[in-house]
Structures are given as structure tokens and as C-alpha cells.
Design a protein around this motif. Structure first.
Motif, PDB file in Angstrom:
ATOM      1  N   SER A 249       0.846  -1.199   0.000  1.00 15.32           N
ATOM      2  CA  SER A 249       0.000   0.000   0.000  1.00 15.32           C
ATOM      3  C   SER A 249       0.880   1.247   0.000  1.00 15.32           C
ATOM      4  CB  SER A 249      -0.953   0.009   1.202  1.00 15.32           C
ATOM      5  OG  SER A 249      -1.741  -1.172   1.213  1.00 15.32           O
ATOM      6  N   ALA A 250       1.491   1.495  -1.124  1.00 17.74           N
ATOM      7  CA  ALA A 250       2.567   2.482  -1.226  1.00 17.74           C
ATOM      8  C   ALA A 250       2.084   3.919  -1.088  1.00 17.74           C
ATOM      9  CB  ALA A 250       3.306   2.307  -2.554  1.00 17.74           C
ATOM     10  N   VAL A 461      12.486  -4.450  -6.234  1.00 17.45           N
ATOM     11  CA  VAL A 461      11.339  -3.833  -5.571  1.00 17.45           C
ATOM     12  C   VAL A 461      10.083  -4.645  -5.863  1.00 17.45           C
ATOM     13  CG1 VAL A 461       9.896  -1.768  -5.425  1.00 17.45           C
ATOM     14  CG2 VAL A 461      12.381  -1.543  -5.743  1.00 17.45           C
ATOM     15  N   LEU A 462       9.318  -4.905  -4.813  1.00  8.62           N
ATOM     16  CA  LEU A 462       8.017  -5.561  -4.947  1.00  8.62           C
ATOM     17  C   LEU A 462       6.960  -4.619  -4.400  1.00  8.62           C
ATOM     18  CD1 LEU A 462       6.274  -8.070  -5.582  1.00  8.62           C
ATOM     19  CD2 LEU A 462       6.754  -8.876  -3.253  1.00  8.62           C
ATOM     20  N   VAL A 463       5.958  -4.302  -5.217  1.00  4.83           N
ATOM     21  CA  VAL A 463       4.894  -3.370  -4.840  1.00  4.83           C
ATOM     22  C   VAL A 463       3.588  -4.145  -4.757  1.00  4.83           C
ATOM     23  CG1 VAL A 463       3.742  -1.205  -5.376  1.00  4.83           C
ATOM     24  CG2 VAL A 463       6.122  -1.558  -6.087  1.00  4.83           C
ATOM     25  N   LEU A 464       2.894  -4.047  -3.623  1.00  5.07           N
ATOM     26  CA  LEU A 464       1.675  -4.800  -3.341  1.00  5.07           C
ATOM     27  C   LEU A 464       0.522  -3.818  -3.137  1.00  5.07           C
ATOM     28  CD1 LEU A 464       3.403  -7.045  -0.655  1.00  5.07           C
ATOM     29  CD2 LEU A 464       3.152  -7.585  -3.083  1.00  5.07           C
ATOM     30  N   GLU A 478       0.888   3.366  -9.284  1.00  3.81           N
ATOM     31  CA  GLU A 478       1.375   3.176 -10.650  1.00  3.81           C
ATOM     32  C   GLU A 478       2.034   4.451 -11.165  1.00  3.81           C
ATOM     33  OE1 GLU A 478      -2.020  -0.111 -12.020  1.00  3.81           O
ATOM     34  OE2 GLU A 478      -2.218   2.010 -12.557  1.00  3.81           O
ATOM     35  N   TYR A 479       1.411   5.583 -10.854  1.00  2.00           N
ATOM     36  CA  TYR A 479       1.986   6.867 -11.265  1.00  2.00           C
ATOM     37  C   TYR A 479       3.359   7.064 -10.619  1.00  2.00           C
ATOM     38  CZ  TYR A 479       2.526  11.929 -11.827  1.00  2.00           C
ATOM     39  OH  TYR A 479       3.023  13.177 -12.139  1.00  2.00           O
ATOM     40  N   GLN A 495       8.453  -5.067  -9.558  1.00  2.47           N
ATOM     41  CA  GLN A 495       7.270  -5.892  -9.796  1.00  2.47           C
ATOM     42  C   GLN A 495       6.073  -5.266  -9.088  1.00  2.47           C
ATOM     43  OE1 GLN A 495       7.667 -10.182  -8.996  1.00  2.47           O
ATOM     44  NE2 GLN A 495       9.853  -9.829  -8.675  1.00  2.47           N
ATOM     45  N   MET A 496       4.890  -5.343  -9.707  1.00  3.56           N
ATOM     46  CA  MET A 496       3.666  -4.879  -9.063  1.00  3.56           C
ATOM     47  C   MET A 496       2.655  -6.015  -9.034  1.00  3.56           C
ATOM     48  SD  MET A 496       3.033  -0.880 -10.034  1.00  3.56           S
ATOM     49  CE  MET A 496       1.739  -0.860  -8.785  1.00  3.56           C
ATOM     50  N   LYS A 497       2.023  -6.194  -7.872  1.00  4.30           N
ATOM     51  CA  LYS A 497       1.008  -7.224  -7.691  1.00  4.30           C
ATOM     52  C   LYS A 497      -0.262  -6.572  -7.148  1.00  4.30           C
ATOM     53  CE  LYS A 497       3.922 -10.587  -8.671  1.00  4.30           C
ATOM     54  NZ  LYS A 497       3.769 -11.471  -9.851  1.00  4.30           N
TER      55      LYS A 497
END
Length: 527
Positions: A249-250, A461-464, A478-479, A495-497
Motif C-alpha cells: 500500500s505504497a 522492488v516488490l509493490v503490493l 502506478e503513477y 514488480q507490481m502485484k
């Protein structure tokens, strides 16, 4: 987690992970008798004051993990660690809980993951008892909790089989407090917070001989803001690098998230897909009863194109264009065209949370739109509270306290703070990235992340992200990720999940299952 609109950004069976009882206990560490007092200093009334020298405290317990087809022994350490400034003077005593799998001769090569929640002003309870620890709180997903007693279960989704874990409570939360000359408030800023947590991580790595271990950092919500700055800080200041950083939750660039900044148009377009996801969940989207993701892809294209253009045109938008935009936003969100035009298309997440189900006398949660609750006054412009926090905080806090005191044997007769609203309200959001010429008035730690990814070719980097999170919208993330100033080679290391959940992805059981698989794959592929 951050102010009220951005909190968390901000999370016991007999045959369980801990077994029926603790197999072995180590005594609480004795105080350091070599130094009995802090340096003498002057108080406000000009009278000298002496304070006992703070010392590390800990409780070590040993357990057996047996859940999800995994079985192994591990050690849990709950304690506080004194961090010191560059002159070796104590400045804070920071609380943590560490878990390490018992593998003889492999400690130095075993991965270790440091994690924290956000706020700012939140302890690590949610990540601890929702995702990473060996016990998980049982909660009612997307609904109000059952009354006490609150129960836990063996966390078959824990990553302890893959990596050791250290949960950290920033100063002013949990049992963490400033010591000697310092006050808790001295740490309530972006840069002071980054410095203090970095010092704890470096100290822990040294104390436990983990310099050679693969290292990971996981932050949730404002914890992602912190994590992005920490990876650069520790790389530059201590030559301590990470194999991977995980953003749950970036919220790295606050200007893209805050809708309260006059003239800031960026948040409104990136919020629209999350608004549409919430409307889809409540069956308020005319004609959109199919799968969620194709619908969101359509909304993304509209938000990035015609809607962003309309925002940029401002008052130059013609009446016909205004009507067309309002109608399309209505089709995607279920809000009335009159409300959309009255808001001039600029709808904050708090306003949307209040408006969407107003006719039903309900307010939806900003952190997880699948949660809804009653509203005291439907005439309010913004939601007065967040139902997801209202429902989840009591079971998480109660279950953790019982576990902390009983299973881990630590923290008795001390006040543990789940959250600190004073810290959240008083937090200084200015930030100066390392090497930057100017200070940011509102933190954007994508600058720190980009600098690290350029200078450390091994960092991944892993983005959840949850689709129903209005606090850290997925299109906003995403932006942020697409506007990092990094070469294409570095872009390939991100990576984005995505999950059918909200801010705290792990409270939704199907998402938690997928989340564990994604974490396992990331950990396996990065060392």
C-alpha cells in the motif's frame, strides 16, 4: 499510516506455531552496570537533572512452528534496543520483536526482513499479527468484528520459513521512547524518523552478526515512505544494502496523494479508478457487472486521458464538455452528475467515502472500501471515521497484548501504544534526500528510491496494492513507480502485484494466500 485520511499507509491453538507452552525461556537481560546515568543536562528550570543510563532489555523464548505443512524450531525475542547518536550518546530506546529460525551454522547466511507499519504514529501490530508473525488474528473480513474474546490462529502464511523477521515500533509507539536529553517529539519528522530506524537496523545487524545475510525491508502505508528513504540512507551512510524492498500500500510521494493542496490536480485523476472499484463492489456502476479488472482498465484509460485533460483545462472547459465529463464519471462511480459538477470533478477520498452510500445512511472506509459503517450525520461533507480501522483495531490490539505478555513474556506493567495521534498530527513532512540541493516541503521519497536503484544494481522492488484502497490508490502507486527517474534496466527490477482487497491486504483471506505466494517468490528470486 498518516493523519486520519492516511492512517496506515498507512495491520491460540495448542498445536499452533508456538505450541501449547514455551519450550525454553532465557532470563531478562540485566542492566548495564558500567554506566549508571545519562550525561547531566539542564532542565527548563535550569536545575541539573540526572537520568539512569538506558539499557537493552529483552525476553527470549523458543518455540515450535507447525502450520501449513511446515515444521521447524525458532526463537522469538521481544525487547527494546538503545540506539545512539554519532557520539555514542543514547537517544532512544526502540521496541522490537524478532523471530529467527533455528538453523545451526546458518545464521549469517539466512535472510532477514525488517518491517514496520506507518501512520506515521503506528506500531507494527497490524503487520505482526496480520501477515508476518507466527500467529494471526481472526477477523471478520469487510464487516464488524464479533465481540470479545478475540482469537488468534496459527499463521500458515507467515514467511518465517523463508526469512527471519524483525518487527519495529518507531519512537512514540509500542514501548519505544526517547531517552536522556531527547523527547519523543524530536523523532516525529521524516528525516529524524528515518535516521532513528536506520540506526536500529544497523545496530541489530551488528549485534546479531547479520552483515552477510540477505536483507529485506517491508513497509506498509507511510512505512513505504520510510522504507524508500531508509534503503538510500543506509546504503550511503553505512554501506548497508538490501536485496529487496517491499512496499505494501505504497505512499512515497505525498503530493500525489494529498487532495487538500490548492492547485494540485494530480491526485484526482489517479483516485478515479479506485472510486470506480468501490462503486463496482457495491453494484453502483450502471451496466458494469462483469469482472473487475477489465472494467478498471477502461477507467484507467479514461482517467489518464479525457479526465486528466478536463482537470488541466480548468475553467476553460465548455459547458458541453463539463456535462460529458460529469456523465462519464457518474457511469464509473455511481455519484450523481450534480454532485460531480458541484465538486468541480475534484473529489477527495474522504468526500467520496461519505457520499457513495449516503442514501443508505452508510459511510465506506477510506483504507478498505469494502468496509462500511453507520454515519451519525449524512449531511457531513467528509467521512468522520474509517470503519475498517474502527472494526480491526480492537481485535488486533487485544490479541497482540495477550500474546505479547503471555507467549513472549514481555511488556508487562508497561503501556503499549498501538497508535499515537499526537505524533501523526504533529509530524513534520519536510524531507531532504541525501545529496539533494533543496529540502522538500512535502516528502517524496521516490527520489531516494530512484537514487538507490541507480547506484545499487542488485536492489529489487516488490509493490503490493489492493484495488479497494482509497488511502493509497493503486493508480496513484502506478503513477509513482512510472515516474521514477531511473534507466530501463532498473525499471525491470520493479514488480507490481494487485489484490481484491484494501489497504491491509492480509485481512482478506484469498488475497493473503496470494500475498504469501508472491512474497515467497520474491524472496526466493532475490538471493
Amino acid at each position: 499510516m498518516m493523519k486520519t485520511t492516511f492512517l496506515m499507509f498507512c495491520t491460540l491453538l495448542a498445536a499452533g506455531a508456538y505450541g501449547a507452552s514455551r519450550a525454553e525461556e532465557a532470563p531478562r537481560a540485566e542492566s548495564d552496570t558500567a554506566r549508571q546515568t545519562c550525561e547531566k543536562y539542564e532542565t527548563g528550570d535550569n536545575k541539573p537533572k540526572w537520568e539512569r543510563q538506558p539499557s537493552n532489555q529483552s525476553r527470549v523464548t523458543r518455540h515450535r512452528f507447525s502450520a501449513g505443512g511446515k515444521s521447524f524450531d525458532y526463537t522469538a525475542t521481544a525487547g527494546t534496543l538503545v540506539i545512539r547518536d554519532d557520539y555514542d550518546r543514547p537517544i532512544a530506546n526502540i521496541g522490537y520483536v524478532a523471530y529467527s529460525r533455528d538453523e545451526h551454522g546458518k545464521v549469517g547466511s539466512r535472510p532477514i526482513l525488517f518491517a514496520f507499519n506507518g501512520g506515521p504514529g503506528y506500531s507494527s501490530i497490524f503487520l505482526h499479527m496480520g501477515l508476518l508473525g507466527p500467529k494471526r488474528v481472526i477477523v471478520t473480513d469487510a464487516g464488524p468484528p464479533s465481540p470479545a474474546p478475540y482469537n488468534t490462529t496459527d499463521n500458515e502464511f507467515s514467511v518465517l520459513d523463508k526469512t527471519d523477521v524483525v518487527l519495529i515500533d518507531p519512537v512514540g509507539t509500542g514501548l519505544s521512547h526517547a531517552v536522556c536529553r531527547k523527547k519523543d517529539a524530536d523523532f516525529w519528522s521524516v528525516d529524524a524518523d528515518v535516521d532513528s530506524i536506520s540506526r536500529l537496523i544497523a545496530q541489530f545487524v551488528s549485534d546479531h552478526e547479520r552483515w552477510s545475510s540477505p536483507k529485506y525491508l517491508l513497509g506498509e502505508s507511510y512505512g513505504t515512505t520510510r522504507a524508500a528513504a531508509i534503503v538510500d540512507y543506509l546504503r550511503a551512510q553505512r554501506s548497508l544494502t538490501f536485496n529487496g524492498v517491499i512496499f505494501l500500500s505504497a505512499a512515497l510521494d505525498m503530493e500525489v496523494i494529498f487532495t487538500a493542496l490548492p492547485g494540485n490536480e494530480r491526485p484526482y485523476a489517479t483516485y478515479l479508478p479506485s472510486f470506480a472499484a468501490a462503486a463496482w463492489y457495491y453494484h453502483l456502476v450502471p451496466g458494469a457487472q462483469g469482472p473487475l479488472e477489465p472494467f478498471l482498465e477502461e477507467v484507467r484509460r479514461y482517467a489518464e486521458g479525457p479526465f486528466a485533460t478536463a482537470l488541466l483545462k480548468g475553467n476553460a472547459l465548455s459547458a458541453a464538455e463539463r456535462d460529458a465529463v460529469a456523465e462519464q464519471v457518474h457511469q464509473y462511480t455511481g455519484l450523481s452528475t450534480e454532485y460531480i459538477k458541484a465538486a468541480n470533478f475534484r473529489i477527495s477520498e474522504a468526500s467520496f467515502a461519505q457520499e457513495l452510500l449516503k442514501s443508505r445512511g452508510r459511510v465506506i472506509a477510506r483504507l478498505d472500501a469494502r468496509f462500511s459503517g453507520s454515519t451519525q450525520d449524512a449531511r457531513e461533507k467528509d467521512a468522520a471515521y474509517d470503519p475498517s480501522l474502527a472494526y480491526l483495531s480492537p481485535p488486533f490490539m487485544s490479541a497482540f497484548q495477550d500474546y505479547y505478555h503471555h507467549d513472549l513474556g514481555f511488556g508487562a506493567e508497561q503501556t503499549y501504544q498501538l497508535s499515537n495521534s499526537v505524533a501523526g498530527n504533529d509530524w513534520n513532512l519536510a524531507h531532504k534526500p541525501l545529496g539533494a540541493g533543496q529540502q522538500q516541503t512535502l516528502v517524496n521519497s521516490t527520489v531516494d528510491l530512484a537514487q538507490t536503484m541507480v547506484q545499487d544494481p542488485n536492489l529489487k522492488v516488490l509493490v503490493l496494492q489492493g484495488y479497494f484502497d482509497l488511502g493509497s490508490p493503486f493508480a496513484t502507486t502506478e503513477y509513482m513507480m512510472s515516474h521514477l527517474q531511473i534507466p530501463q534496466e532498473a525499471v525491470s527490477r520493479i514488480q507490481m502485484k494487485y489484490y481484491d482487497s484494501g489497504h491491509m491486504i492480509y485481512v482478506h483471506l484469498p488475497s493473503l494466500r496470494r500475498l504469501q505466494q508472491d512474497l515467497d517468490q520474491f524472496l526466493d528470486s532475490t538471493h
